[in-house]
Design a protein around this motif. Structure first.
Motif, PDB file in Angstrom:
ATOM      1  N   GLU A 254       0.835  -1.200   0.000  1.00 55.80           N
ATOM      2  CA  GLU A 254       0.000   0.000   0.000  1.00 55.80           C
ATOM      3  C   GLU A 254       0.872   1.252   0.000  1.00 55.80           C
ATOM      4  N   LYS A 255       1.977   1.213   0.742  1.00 56.50           N
ATOM      5  CA  LYS A 255       2.908   2.345   0.752  1.00 56.50           C
ATOM      6  C   LYS A 255       3.538   2.543  -0.623  1.00 56.50           C
ATOM      7  N   ILE A 256       3.832   1.437  -1.299  1.00 59.33           N
ATOM      8  CA  ILE A 256       4.410   1.532  -2.640  1.00 59.33           C
ATOM      9  C   ILE A 256       3.420   2.173  -3.598  1.00 59.33           C
ATOM     10  N   ARG A 257       2.162   1.807  -3.479  1.00 56.44           N
ATOM     11  CA  ARG A 257       1.147   2.415  -4.345  1.00 56.44           C
ATOM     12  C   ARG A 257       1.004   3.909  -4.051  1.00 56.44           C
ATOM     13  N   ASP A 258       1.101   4.264  -2.776  1.00 48.01           N
ATOM     14  CA  ASP A 258       1.047   5.697  -2.428  1.00 48.01           C
ATOM     15  C   ASP A 258       2.240   6.436  -3.020  1.00 48.01           C
ATOM     16  N   CYS A 259       3.405   5.827  -2.949  1.00 45.83           N
ATOM     17  CA  CYS A 259       4.615   6.443  -3.495  1.00 45.83           C
ATOM     18  C   CYS A 259       4.498   6.601  -5.008  1.00 45.83           C
ATOM     19  N   ARG A 260       3.962   5.590  -5.660  1.00 43.20           N
ATOM     20  CA  ARG A 260       3.774   5.664  -7.113  1.00 43.20           C
ATOM     21  C   ARG A 260       2.836   6.820  -7.468  1.00 43.20           C
ATOM     22  N   ALA A 261       1.773   6.975  -6.681  1.00 39.09           N
ATOM     23  CA  ALA A 261       0.822   8.059  -6.932  1.00 39.09           C
ATOM     24  C   ALA A 261       1.491   9.426  -6.764  1.00 39.09           C
ATOM     25  N   LEU A 262       2.342   9.545  -5.766  1.00 37.10           N
ATOM     26  CA  LEU A 262       3.059  10.806  -5.551  1.00 37.10           C
ATOM     27  C   LEU A 262       4.002  11.108  -6.714  1.00 37.10           C
TER      28      LEU A 262
ATOM     29  N   ALA B 113       9.118  11.360  -2.428  1.00 38.66           N
ATOM     30  CA  ALA B 113       7.974  10.448  -2.428  1.00 38.66           C
ATOM     31  C   ALA B 113       8.224   9.259  -1.505  1.00 38.66           C
ATOM     32  N   LEU B 114       9.457   8.778  -1.459  1.00 40.81           N
ATOM     33  CA  LEU B 114       9.791   7.668  -0.566  1.00 40.81           C
ATOM     34  C   LEU B 114       9.575   8.069   0.887  1.00 40.81           C
TER      35      LEU B 114
END
Length: 337
Positions: free
Chosen positions: A239-247, A257-258
């Motif tokens: 879920e954190k990776i998806r948030d980072c991708r969105a950023l 973003a990380l």
């Protein structure tokens, strides 16, 4: 290859060995097809031979090593995508070496997690076994001694004797209850703070390791996410990776973003920020991955080093209490004779 290959997904060590040998072959100037034929000559069993023959046939047909990897059905998607990338960019030998190191780290992490869970269970099982033997086998002997002296066990020792008799009479029920308790502990381990912390650090280690490989191969962070998203095997981290991708899609810098998505924090976030400005993000990811691996190893070893003496002390106290509960009254009787 010294390992036996089967028609199932290869283990981490089998993957590491295969990638290491193919990396050495490719660096020496030998083609992938010739390399597979060399490995075929050293095949030790029919399963390994059949797998290599299948890969050779596919490579001869398609002309691509990654197609041979895909057709084998025993390599994980991550290995396939990285090998495909290496073949397309002309860095297949480097990719094979990096994959070999990656799967060795994966095996080390898996081994550490297994030891952190297995060792305490073994110690607890030994403790339970010792206590059960004392209650069901040793105390009845003391009870006979008391009867021969014309005395009865009373108080705490009598209660322990009753408990031992109950365990003997309903042993099947107690065994089933013990198995149920163990299953509940195993199934509920994901909710333990220690286990959650280790799983998060393992996921971070796998993420940074995978991103280091992707960035070294010339991929963009967005492309790297496609490879590492399912590598971490942790829904919360995914879920954190998806948030980072969105950023990233919103235009935020990769290192920012990380940090914003809480994939990296503290010192690691600052390392990534500096590396992003210096253009050395791949090196930073490798260093952070190594730091996470060391942190997981240190933490597990620390926990185990604390568990061992603690369980030994607990066992010693329990055994001492049981024995003294019958020995002291018995000594009192003997001194009065």
């Amino acid at each position: 290859m010294t390992k036996k290959f089967h028609q199932k997904m290869l283990s981490n060590m089998e993957l590491a060995e295969f990638c290491n040998q193919m990396g050495m072959i490719l660096r020496s100037g030998i083609s992938a097809l010739e390399g597979l034929n060399l490995l075929l000559e050293d095949a030790e069993n029919d399963a390994e031979r059949a797998l290599l023959e299948k890969m050779i046939t596919e490579l001869e047909t398609s002309g691509y090593f990654y197609e041979a990897i895909s057709s084998s059905g025993v390599f994980p998607p991550y290995a396939f995508h990285m090998i495909k990338l290496g073949e397309k960019t002309g860095t297949l030998d480097e990719i094979m070496d990096v994959l070999s190191e990656h799967y060795i780290r994966e095996e080390n992490l898996a081994g550490m997690i297994k030891s952190s869970l297995t060792y305490p269970f073994i110690m607890l099982a030994m403790m339970a076994l010792v206590v059960v033997i004392l209650l069901t086998k040793v105390l009845p002997i003391f009870h006979q001694v008391f009867e021969q002296l014309g005395q009865e066990m009373n108080g705490f020792s009598a209660a322990l004797l009753t408990l031992g008799e109950t365990l003997s009479n309903y042993s099947v029920i107690f065994i089933l209850l013990s198995i149920l308790i163990i299953l509940l502990i195993v199934l509920g381990r994901k909710h333990l703070p220690f286990y959650q912390m280790i799983r998060h650090q393992m996921a971070a280690c796998r993420f940074t390791d995978g991103m280091a490989i992707a960035l070294k191969s010339g991929m963009t962070p967005e492309q790297g996410f496609d490879l590492v998203e399912h590598l971490v095997e942790n829904p919360d981290f995914e879920e954190k990776i998806r948030d980072c991708r969105a950023l990233l899609e919103d235009g935020m810098d990769f290192s920012a973003a990380l940090s914003k998505s809480h994939i990296l924090s503290g010192t690691y976030a600052r390392m990534a920020s500096v590396a992003g400005k210096a253009g050395t993000m791949d090196e930073a990811m490798s260093k952070i991955s190594a730091e996470y691996e060391y942190a997981v190893s240190t933490k597990i070893n620390h926990i185990i080093s604390m568990i061992e003496p603690t369980l030994v002390i607990i066992l010693s106290v329990i055994v001492g209490v049981i024995l003294f509960s019958v020995m002291l009254p018995l000594l009192g009787i003997m001194s009065g004779l």
